[in-house]
Design an enzyme around this catalytic site. Structure first.
Site, PDB file in Angstrom:
ATOM      1  N   ASP A 299       0.868  -1.164   0.000  1.00 34.03           N
ATOM      2  CA  ASP A 299       0.000   0.000   0.000  1.00 34.03           C
ATOM      3  C   ASP A 299       0.916   1.228   0.000  1.00 34.03           C
ATOM      4  OD1 ASP A 299      -2.231   1.649   0.056  1.00 34.03           O
ATOM      5  OD2 ASP A 299      -3.259   0.436   1.545  1.00 34.03           O
ATOM      6  N   TRP A 300       0.319   2.391  -0.155  1.00 37.87           N
ATOM      7  CA  TRP A 300       1.092   3.621  -0.362  1.00 37.87           C
ATOM      8  C   TRP A 300       2.160   3.794   0.730  1.00 37.87           C
ATOM      9  CZ3 TRP A 300       0.106   7.558  -4.176  1.00 37.87           C
ATOM     10  CH2 TRP A 300       0.904   8.700  -4.030  1.00 37.87           C
TER      11      TRP A 300
END
Length: 768
Positions: A299-300
């Protein structure tokens, strides 16, 4: 296509062909399957890649400059641009539109040494331009074909705009409506969540990923993100192995079995190890036990966050932890591209780990057809034809109507009469065109939703008066990170109350603004925000014939409304066609059939509250000694929810009877065959979701008091009866032990069938 790309493609094909010629059978027939051919192409390409180029495929950047403008000059953007043209970027996200995608793809393909195309990712959560209901609302339909169609519409529009990969579906199971991201999933139940996960994966990916109308799906967040403590975003998770294997993982396993191409890491930790660096989750379970062939993306910046967690001491350590654990692609951490090469050269990470990750990434690119034509998703004529196609409006309208849940309807206040009534429509959300679009609609144009007011104005036979009553929020809500709620302005109460005094029926549209749910939108109070509850009570004082229409992205605590308001409609945030869908239900042109995918609590103190809980050792009061307080309960509210999982009414009524089994005692390898008669006892045609639950009465680990194990959506005419059949086998009757092994044990089981998890129609059987 440029000479460089043609040359490298020729080299790959030549090497592949030479390999194939060594595998002819006696009839000189090549026996390679499509999968084997792709594997040959991937292996051939990896052989001519440098280590740095391999690591580049593991690097994803967010869009960083206006691709129709000048080349970046200086700073981070220039460095990213340099990486792009040197083949050190495998994917980009948030680049959309055929012109922009073609521009970045052209750099990767025509300027880098090997010309490897990019995979373009984007958050296509419940539509691209044309928006379906938020995913939680879609789950309320229990209509798997409609949900699959919704994903197909989203894939068609997104792929026409140059995108070939979506970061959806979110398949996190969650029991905490305070968590804002419940709007993005399918609710609290692993069985329903698994079925919906498959429907969405199949809708996005289709039968052939190389079809230009399909995009690669991404099941997220792996794993247990829906169990964040206190429902707080990015928080820690602390659950046991039984909950992990029986509640959290089943939808992910279903997605993997449906051939989902990618998975995304979760932001949380599991068992003290952040998910992005969790070898047990990523390698032991996902890649080894489940034999997942796709690739895992962080994820980011979640790889960089391993340092913040205190799990890695620095960026180099974080790169090592994530890569060894099985995270294949780095989303915007900028860590793999700077740290992995030296780790391999130092012998800390074997190059085979890098090769495995790159092989997975390149395979998906080949399956998408990007090597055949890197510009296949960059057809401007198709973009104009497909995006916002009128047929898509019909599809999302159908999905929106099926997502609406009728929670309460005393004295048949609904449906509304189509003429001769004075109707007061109250609430700022009734005249909203932006909020109904919900959260996670990055590509959609603001304020393009149909409002409830517009939908009801299509019905001309009544005298419809609209009054706002009060704003939900204050300030501009189009481009904000935090919604500011109106807690003080009651200046328009009086106009709304006066309108209600003279109305035959009052329709009040209340709830959350569309940006109050979603990522980073956790709430500690999940009641009607701001002054809306006060407005509801003031209107009730002058007119009790109120239809409450809820717009929200999560279950709300509406205990007062349930006690006082005769009709309540859960209308969620329904996307582009929201107002038309709601109006058609209110006026009876569509008979509501939705069922809740999450339990509604009476207050936040009950959270987490969910239907498939355990019995405990002291579940009920000792009736022989009613003054004894030592049993599992609260002293200020009972244990029951406001609305149970699976609840949902219709404008007609249904009766269940004749629950029968083929046998009462079966061998453990035999199927259990169940039938029940369902009758429409009302006066109009209606749809019903027939739900089957089981209880395993005694097991080696304790089992829930009820578990959904089957459902069927049926339509019945007035007075019509249908016999519904279910078959239970090992898949439904077994469970996972604490080692993650699926087992089935002999013993006694209870069967429940009805229109919600609150059903009491039951029988028993025994497995020998």
């Amino acid at each position: 296509m440029n000479i460089k790309f043609k040359l490298i493609t020729y080299i790959i094909v030549t090497i592949m062909f030479m390999a194939c010629t060594n595998n002819h059978n006696n009839n000189n027939t090549i026996t390679y399957s499509k999968v084997e051919l792709i594997n040959e192409k991937v292996d051939s390409l990896i052989k001519i890649m440098t280590l740095k180029e391999k690591i580049g495929q593991m690097n994803q950047y967010n869009g960083f400059w206006d691709v129709t403008g000048p080349v970046p000059n200086g700073g981070d953007a220039e460095e990213k641009y340099d990486h792009l043209k040197n083949g050190l970027v495998g994917s980009m996200l948030s680049v959309r539109g055929t012109k922009a995608v073609r521009a970045v793809q052209k750099i990767a393909v025509e300027e880098s040494r090997l010309g490897i195309p990019l995979i373009i990712g984007f958050d296509v959560i419940h539509g691209y331009k044309t928006l379906s209901p938020i995913p939680l609302a879609e789950a309320a339909s229990w209509d798997l074909e409609a949900i699959k169609k919704s994903a197909q519409v989203a894939a068609a529009e997104a792929s026409a705009a140059g995108i070939n990969w979506t970061f959806a579906p979110m398949v996190d199971i969650s029991r905490d409506p305070r968590w804002g991201r419940v709007m993005e999933g399918a609710g609290e139940d692993p069985y329903l969540g698994s079925k919906i996960a498959v429907a969405r994966v199949e809708g996005f990916q289709g039968d052939d990923l190389s079809d230009v109308n399909t995009i690669a799906a991404c099941a997220k967040h792996f794993a247990a993100y829906g169990f964040s403590e206190a429902g707080k975003e990015y928080n820690t998770v602390d659950i046991g192995h039984s909950t992990l294997h029986n509640a959290v993982l089943p939808p992910f396993k279903a997605a993997v079995d449906a051939n989902v191409k990618t998975l995304m890491n979760a932001f949380n930790e599991y068992d003290g190890v952040p998910a992005t660096g969790n070898k047990y989750l990523l390698r032991d379970i996902l890649k080894d036990k489940w034999n997942f062939k796709g690739f895992v993306i962080s994820d980011w910046a979640s790889i960089k966050e391993l340092v913040v967690w205190g799990y890695a001491k620095d960026n180099k350590d974080a790169a090592k932890m994530a890569a060894l654990a099985g995270s294949d692609m780095d989303m915007e951490s900028h860590i793999y591209i700077y740290e992995l090469e030296q780790l391999v050269k130092d012998g800390v990470i074997e190059e085979t780990i890098i090769d495995d990750a790159v092989r997975r990434i390149l395979t998906v690119k080949f399956e998408l057809g990007l090597f055949d034509d890197p510009y296949r998703y960059c057809d401007e004529a198709r973009e104009k034809e497909v995006v916002n196609n009128p047929k898509h409006l019909d599809a999302v309208l159908d999905m929106a109507k099926k997502s609406i849940v009728l929670l309460k309807n005393e004295n048949h206040l609904l449906p509304l009469q189509k003429k001769g009534q004075n109707i007061a429509l109250i609430g700022a959300l009734a005249n909203e065109k932006n909020s109904p679009l919900g959260s996670w609609r990055i590509a959609s144009k603001d304020s393009t939703g149909v409002s409830v007011l517009e939908g009801m104005q299509h019905y001309k036979g009544n005298n419809l008066i609209y009054k706002k009553g009060a704003d939900v929020s204050v300030g501009d809500t189009k481009f904000v990170n935090e919604i500011k709620i109106n807690t003080t302005d009651r200046s328009e109460f009086k106009d709304a109350i006066n309108a209600a005094k003279n109305a035959d029926v009052v329709v009040m549209v209340l709830g959350e603004h569309g940006f109050q749910s979603g990522e980073a939108r956790s709430r500690t109070d999940i009641d009607l925000p701001g002054v809306q509850q006060e407005l509801l009570e003031e209107v009730y004082k002058v007119n009790k014939n109120i239809v409450l229409v809820l717009n929200n992205g999560r279950p709300l605590t509406i205990n007062w409304a349930d006690k006082h308001i005769p009709a309540i409609v859960e209308a969620w945030q329904l996307g582009t066609q929201a107002g038309h869908a709601i109006a058609q239900v209110l006026y009876g042109d569509y008979n509501p059939s939705g069922k809740l995918p999450m339990t509604f609590p009476k207050n936040v103190g009950q959270i987490p509250i969910y239907y498939n809980h355990k019995n405990t050792g002291r579940p009920v009061r000792d009736e022989s000694n009613p003054n004894l307080v030592f049993w599992s309960h609260y002293s200020d509210v009972d244990n029951t929810p406001l609305y149970s999982f699976g609840h949902g009414l219709s404008y007609t009524s249904f009766e269940y009877k004749n629950l029968t089994l083929n046998k009462k005692v079966l061998n453990i390898d035999e199927d259990v065959k169940i039938s029940v008669d369902v009758t429409n006892t009302g006066k109009i045609t209606g749809k019903e979701v027939v739900q089957l639950y089981i209880r395993d009465l005694v097991a080696s680990t304790t089992r829930p008091i009820k578990e959904l194990k089957g459902f069927e959506l049926i339509e019945l005419q007035s007075d019509e009866t249908k016999t519904i059949h279910f078959v239970l086998n090992k898949t439904e009757l077994g469970f996972y032990n604490n080692q993650g092994d699926f087992i089935i044990e002999p013993g006694e089981f209870e069967i429940f069938i009805g229109g919600s998890s609150n059903t009491n129609l039951n029988t028993r059987f025994e497995l020998k």
